[in-house]
Design an enzyme around this catalytic site. Structure first.
Site, short mmCIF file in Angstrom:
data_model
loop_
_atom_site.label_atom_id
_atom_site.label_comp_id
_atom_site.label_asym_id
_atom_site.label_seq_id
_atom_site.Cartn_x
_atom_site.Cartn_y
_atom_site.Cartn_z
N ASP A 1 26.85 79.54 43.82
CA ASP A 1 26.93 79.58 42.34
C ASP A 1 27.65 78.36 41.77
OD1 ASP A 1 29.54 80.08 42.99
OD2 ASP A 1 29.72 81.95 41.85
N GLU B 1 57.71 77.07 39.32
CA GLU B 1 57.31 75.84 38.61
C GLU B 1 58.26 75.68 37.43
OE1 GLU B 1 53.48 73.84 36.30
OE2 GLU B 1 53.92 75.96 36.06
N HIS C 1 47.14 70.63 41.00
CA HIS C 1 45.93 70.79 40.18
C HIS C 1 46.13 70.34 38.75
CE1 HIS C 1 48.48 74.14 39.37
NE2 HIS C 1 47.76 74.46 38.32
N ASP C 2 47.34 70.00 38.36
CA ASP C 2 47.60 69.52 37.00
C ASP C 2 47.82 68.01 36.96
OD1 ASP C 2 47.61 72.14 35.95
OD2 ASP C 2 49.75 72.39 36.35
N ASP D 1 35.00 79.88 46.40
CA ASP D 1 35.37 81.30 46.48
C ASP D 1 36.15 81.60 47.76
OD1 ASP D 1 33.29 81.39 48.48
OD2 ASP D 1 31.85 81.47 46.82
N ASP E 1 54.23 80.47 38.17
CA ASP E 1 53.77 79.59 37.10
C ASP E 1 54.79 79.52 35.96
OD1 ASP E 1 51.28 78.20 36.06
OD2 ASP E 1 51.61 79.62 34.43
N ASP F 1 32.31 76.57 48.15
CA ASP F 1 31.45 77.61 47.57
C ASP F 1 30.60 78.22 48.68
OD1 ASP F 1 29.71 79.11 46.04
OD2 ASP F 1 28.53 77.38 45.38
N ASP G 1 49.51 82.78 43.44
CA ASP G 1 50.03 82.16 42.22
C ASP G 1 50.31 83.28 41.22
OD1 ASP G 1 50.54 80.33 40.11
OD2 ASP G 1 49.08 78.93 40.97
#
Ligand code: NOJ
Length: 541
Positions: free
Chosen positions: A29, A245, A319-320, A33, A203, A25, A102
């Protein structure tokens, strides 16, 4: 078949996945990013990776953390601006790193302009961009379920129609049967290619050719036709990498997807090995012990079948998925050893290896309370299973083992407040072990998991046998050892790993006696026939 892919850059590359929300970050926030990523390009260059796959950064209401896109040609303000993205592509390039986007093409957000138009009337030109069925309120077209819980159909009273969504209600499925949809998508992809991106991860691409009336989601009848057109109209116009994917891929399909003539993708993510520790036929949450011999059998099959007729992606994490060191290693007393061993098994194989952010540090799973999780899938499952009568303990056990937020906690950069990830309040709690596991510490320690990954990446560049070599599994039925030989133009490489936490005897000593050890995750070997807990070796024969 002409092998148009033989010399492609992505065959010798290692790709690093960034989940932008949790990487770095830069503006306090609490959400990572693009400028944060730019700050860390030196770190990525030091690790030695060639490309970064960014989970989605396009404009999105963030119902599914960006996998619900409302504008494919703009950046979500959470992550920055289009100018920041252009700067990232440029500066990453100066570090020798390509940026892979992605692409979420199976569905959009329900806040995408196309869907807002589509909902206005049945004769709106965008109506047919999505999948609709006439009906009556309360009488669903069929009993299909959405991946994040509830029915796959959502009623729109103004139209007296249902729309189809395989994921959340905020992710309406695109209608790939409609040529206008496909054309818009191609234009958008060419626009990104023009900006200099190095490739795309696609995806749930094997779900685009759905036939909801036949209850078909994955592997629909027109799937390869659509993919070939997509590839011809876009990807084949540049020198980029593409990875689909494909949860439903078997080796036969993977050979089509990753055919050496380049007619579809460069490679696919398949998940056969990743699903082995669930009860067969049930959901991932239904935990089962890892059948280790089966794991070897599955990976062996993928290695041998795709040799010369396709290309593998090599991954444990994304990330899954949960963190591999917690999943199949030991994140307590053997965290470092087992993280290195798992990396060795994977990076020794043929294919393009992927490293998910923090994997190179041996980052671990979480054991939070339910209120601290943020993931839509986890939260839906929790409610559904509570209602179905599961005990809270059992549900939490599944979440701690398999929940997607295990991988999504912020990157651990240092031991300062906010783990060097943010000066603000992080969007999800930082794993409490950041004082011990963080990049700063690992960079300073030559024996760290980070330095081991770095070495593995260098070896792949140094020895073509990693890229081109054949694969032969050894000791197939051994309940503890993962061993294989790679061979290319007279060079033979032995990869030998003890997959578990007890010492084990290995019968292969004759093979390696007097040979050159390229790598070992212990500093010195005492009795070479005994593999210590999670010991990993790479030896040139
Ligand atoms: C697969 C992505 O990896 C996952 O994070 C997402 O929730 C679904 N596709 C839906 O886009």
């Amino acid at each position: 078949m002409a092998d148009r892919n033989e010399q492609k850059w992505w065959k010798t590359s290692v790709i690093y996945q960034i989940y932008p929300r949790s990487f770095k970050d830069s503006d306090g926030d609490g959400i990572g990013d693009l400028n944060g990523i730019i700050e860390k390009l030196d770190y990525l260059e030091e690790l030695g990776i060639d490309a970064v796959w960014l989970s989605p950064v396009c404009k999105s209401p963030q119902d599914d953390n960006g996998y619900d896109i409302s504008d494919y040609q703009d950046i979500d303000p959470l992550f920055g601006s289009l100018q920041d993205m252009e700067r990232l592509i440029k500066e990453a390039g100066e570090h020798g790193i390509k940026i892979i986007m992605d692409l979420v093409l199976n569905h959009t957000s329900d806040e995408h302009r196309w869907f807002l138009e589509a909902k206005k009337s049945k004769d709106n030109p965008y109506h047919d961009y999505y999948v609709w069925r006439d009906g009556e309120e309360g009488v669903l077209p069929n009993d299909m379920r959405a991946c994040f819980g509830g029915p796959a159909w959502e009623w729109v009273p103004e139209l007296s129609q249902y729309y189809f969504h395989q994921f959340s209600v905020k992710q309406p499925d695109l209608n790939w049967e409609n040529e206008a949809v496909r054309r818009e998508i191609y234009e958008m992809i060419l626009w990104w290619m023009d900006k200099g991106v190095g490739g795309f991860r696609l995806d749930v691409i094997d779900q685009i050719a759905k036939e909801p009336d036949l209850k078909i989601t994955g592997n629909g009848p027109r799937l390869h036709e659509f993919i070939r057109e997509l590839s011809r109209e876009t990807f084949q116009k540049g020198d980029i990498v593409t990875v689909g994917e494909c949860w439903g891929a078997d080796t036969e399909r993977a050979k089509l997807y990753s055919a050496p003539d380049g007619s579809e993708f460069s490679m696919v993510f398949q998940f056969e090995h990743i699903m082995l520790d669930s009860v067969p036929g049930r959901e991932k949450w239904d935990l089962a012990p890892l059948p280790f011999v089966k794991l070897k059998e599955v990976l062996n099959k993928w290695q041998c079948e795709l040799q010369g007729s396709g290309w593998n992606s090599l991954f444990w994490d994304n990330h899954d998925l949960p963190r591999i060191v917690s999943r199949w290693g030991n994140d307590k007393e053997y965290r470092t050893e087992s993280a290195k061993m798992l990396a060795t098994v994977l990076h020794g194989m043929q294919g393009t290896p992927y490293i998910y952010q923090g994997e190179e540090l041996g980052m671990t799973n979480t054991d939070y309370e339910i209120g601290e999780y943020r993931d839509i899938e986890t939260l839906h499952m929790y409610e559904e299973r509570l209602e179905a009568g599961y005990s809270k303990e059992e549900i939490m056990r599944s979440i701690h083992a398999k929940g997607r937020d295990n991988a999504r906690t912020p990157m651990q950069w240092n031991c300062g407040e906010g783990a060097g990830f943010t000066d603000g309040t992080p969007w999800i709690r930082i794993n409490g072990n950041y004082g011990e596991i963080n990049a700063e510490r690992e960079l300073a320690d030559p024996q760290s998991v980070f330095h081991y990954y770095k070495r593995l990446i260098h070896l792949r560049k140094e020895y073509p046998v990693f890229v081109h070599g054949s694969f032969q599994l050894l000791l197939e039925d051994d309940p503890n050892i993962f061993a294989y030989v790679r061979e290319w133009e007279g060079v033979r490489l032995l990869v030998l790993c003890n997959f578990f936490g007890s010492e084990t005897w290995c019968s292969l000593k004759e093979m390696w006696e007097g040979k050159k050890w390229l790598l070992c995750n212990y500093q010195d070997a005492e009795n070479e026939e005994i593999l210590r807990p999670y010991e990993a070796r790479m030896i040139l024969l």
